[in-house]
Every structure is written in C-alpha cells, then in structure tokens.
Design an enzyme around this catalytic site. Sequence first.
Site, PDB file in Angstrom:
ATOM      1  N   HIS A 119     -33.249  -9.241  25.650  1.00 56.58           N
ATOM      2  CA  HIS A 119     -32.614  -8.102  24.975  1.00 56.58           C
ATOM      3  C   HIS A 119     -31.237  -7.795  25.581  1.00 56.58           C
ATOM      4  CE1 HIS A 119     -36.920  -6.715  23.718  1.00 56.58           C
ATOM      5  NE2 HIS A 119     -36.539  -7.834  23.139  1.00 56.58           N
ATOM      6  N   HIS A 146     -35.799  -7.317  14.637  1.00 56.10           N
ATOM      7  CA  HIS A 146     -36.018  -7.564  16.060  1.00 56.10           C
ATOM      8  C   HIS A 146     -36.037  -9.058  16.363  1.00 56.10           C
ATOM      9  CE1 HIS A 146     -36.897  -6.758  20.192  1.00 56.10           C
ATOM     10  NE2 HIS A 146     -37.708  -7.809  20.128  1.00 56.10           N
ATOM     11  N   ASP A 162     -33.790 -10.956  19.118  1.00 56.22           N
ATOM     12  CA  ASP A 162     -34.261 -11.927  20.120  1.00 56.22           C
ATOM     13  C   ASP A 162     -33.500 -13.243  19.998  1.00 56.22           C
ATOM     14  OD1 ASP A 162     -36.201 -10.397  21.399  1.00 56.22           O
ATOM     15  OD2 ASP A 162     -37.851 -11.141  20.169  1.00 56.22           O
ATOM     16  N   HIS A 221     -39.254 -17.491  20.721  1.00 55.50           N
ATOM     17  CA  HIS A 221     -38.428 -17.868  21.873  1.00 55.50           C
ATOM     18  C   HIS A 221     -38.441 -19.384  22.107  1.00 55.50           C
ATOM     19  CE1 HIS A 221     -38.001 -13.686  22.855  1.00 55.50           C
ATOM     20  NE2 HIS A 221     -39.294 -13.526  22.983  1.00 55.50           N
TER      21      HIS A 221
HETATM   22 ZN    ZN Z   1     -37.728  -9.027  21.835  1.00 62.02          ZN
END
Ligand code: ZN
Length: 311
Positions: free
Chosen positions: A82, A240, A244, A267
């Site tokens: 973040h 969101h 990311d 991720h």
């Molecule tokens: Zn996040």
Amino acid sequence: MAMQKTLKKYFKLSGITLHSGEISNIKVNPAPANTGILFKRTDLKVPHIESLINAKIENVVNSELCTKLSNKYGHAVSTIEHLMSAFHGLEIDNAIIEVDKAELPILDGSSLEYVLEIERVGINNLQTPRKIINITRPIILRNNDSYIKVTPANSMTINYTIVYDHKLINEQNFIFDLDSKCSYRNIISNSRTFGFKDEVEFLKDKGLIAGGSLENAIVLDNDGIMNQSVLRHDDEFVRHKVLDFIGDIYLIGHRVSGNFEIFKGGHRLTHELIKSIMSDRSNWKYDDDKASLEELTFSTLNHKKELSASL
Ligand SMILES: [Zn+2]
C-alpha cells in the site's frame, strides 16, 4: 523529460500491523536521485548495510497474503504494497523508510493516510531525469482461469477484473490510466482491503492476521459487509485490487509504460509477470536507451524523406 521526485520533508506514522498484530512505527524520509525505494530496519542490531532492504523484485519472497521483501542477509519487511502504491500513484521515485518492526502498519487498509502525509509534506523535484521502462512486446501469464497480460503502450493503463460469488461483488471491472491527470488520490487511494468472514476466521485462528479488524479491512458475510461504515465506492473491491497492483508493479524499480490487463489476479501473479518481463532484455527498453534514440532518429529521417517525396 520528466525529472525524478522525492519528498520535501519526512513524515512519521504508527499503527497496528495486519499479520503480526504489533505496533509498527515508520519514518518516511526524502532520498537522493537513483536511490529508489529503500527500507531500513531500525530495530535490528546489525551493520547498517545489512539493515537495508531494496524494494526490488529480486527481494520479493512468500507473496501469498501480502508483499514481503527480504535482503540477502535474511532481514525482511512485509505488507509494503500500500505504501508502494502511494509512491507510484504520486510519482515518488526515491524514499528511505525507517521501520522498527518486520511489517508496515496496515492503517485503514487503504493507501489514503500515506497519500495525505505525502501531500502534507510536499513533493520535491530532483535534477536527475527519470528512466521509464517501455514494454516492447506482449507477454501473458496464466494460472488456471486467472491471467495477467501486458502489451506495449505510451503510458500505464490498468484493466482489472475480479469475480467472486457474492452479491456485492459478482464481477467487477475497473480501468485506470496511472499517467493521466485522473487522480490516484481520489479514485484509488481510499479503497480498503477486503476478506470473507470464513476466510478471515480461519486466518485469525491460525494467527496469520493477528492485527486484522473491521477498522482495517472490509469483511463480507452472506448478508453484506460486517463493518459499521458503508462502502467508499460500490466497486471498492476491484479498486483495491488496482491499488495493490499499482504497488506491486512498482517493484520493477521504475515507472512502466504498458497496457496491463488482469483477470482474477493477485500479488503472486503480478510478481511473476515482473520476473517474466525482466528475464529477457528484449521485452523492454528504457525510454532514453541509445537504441530507442537511434530508432527515433531513423524514423524521423524516414518521415522527412517521405515528406519530401510527397512534396
Ligand atoms: Zn491490499
């Protein structure tokens, strides 16, 4: 040519960490050109050099629940995505972050507090030009029905789709142009991380999200969201994921020009894409590469020839 940027002054933030549940204190400092984003663990009694962790893809480890970095001495810092997103979104190229735990604070689960602090202290233009990575050919990675794809472009655009079997999400898509004047601050930065009640209880039981609460994440149950607060956007969930992605892709070490299309990503998939891009030097070039300058000169010459031929 765009110049590199850093902060005008330092700022400090403190708060609970999502995974370990400790209080983490950070000090985010300005840094000279070409430093990049560098973390320093101030709690370790080790030589200075061993306490430094570069925010680069080669230091990424174990990326299931968050983004974690570890240097060659085994010293780590996690949940950096973040803050990285705020740096990327606000065009900060250089900063040194002192941290006294192995994890950054989760704050409200978004990057808004970082953005507000960066705006409060101000941004400083440095005297060194910024290098930008230009993607030169399409690359796609698949994992079951998920995929991530990048194609050449003049700026960074992100086209993100998520699919969850929940009435508040179902399928959400968001398209964002990071290099346009549309504001990362207003459109992306306040979107919070989210999880589902069963999964959250499982992770809590395992001690993997000791600091997790309704203060720092949206939690969904069958009826809707369990938080007292309302959603900040109807599509806060996919926003969101874009937040990311903006943080994770910055681990390439520079700003990138390319169209990114992500379907049910995360991720790990973003990290794998960076590794794929960097694994072959012909996948990318710097915008100031000698080769690209020659190409440009060549095409300008051709263009002039065509012009004079048509006159
Ligand atoms: Zn996040």
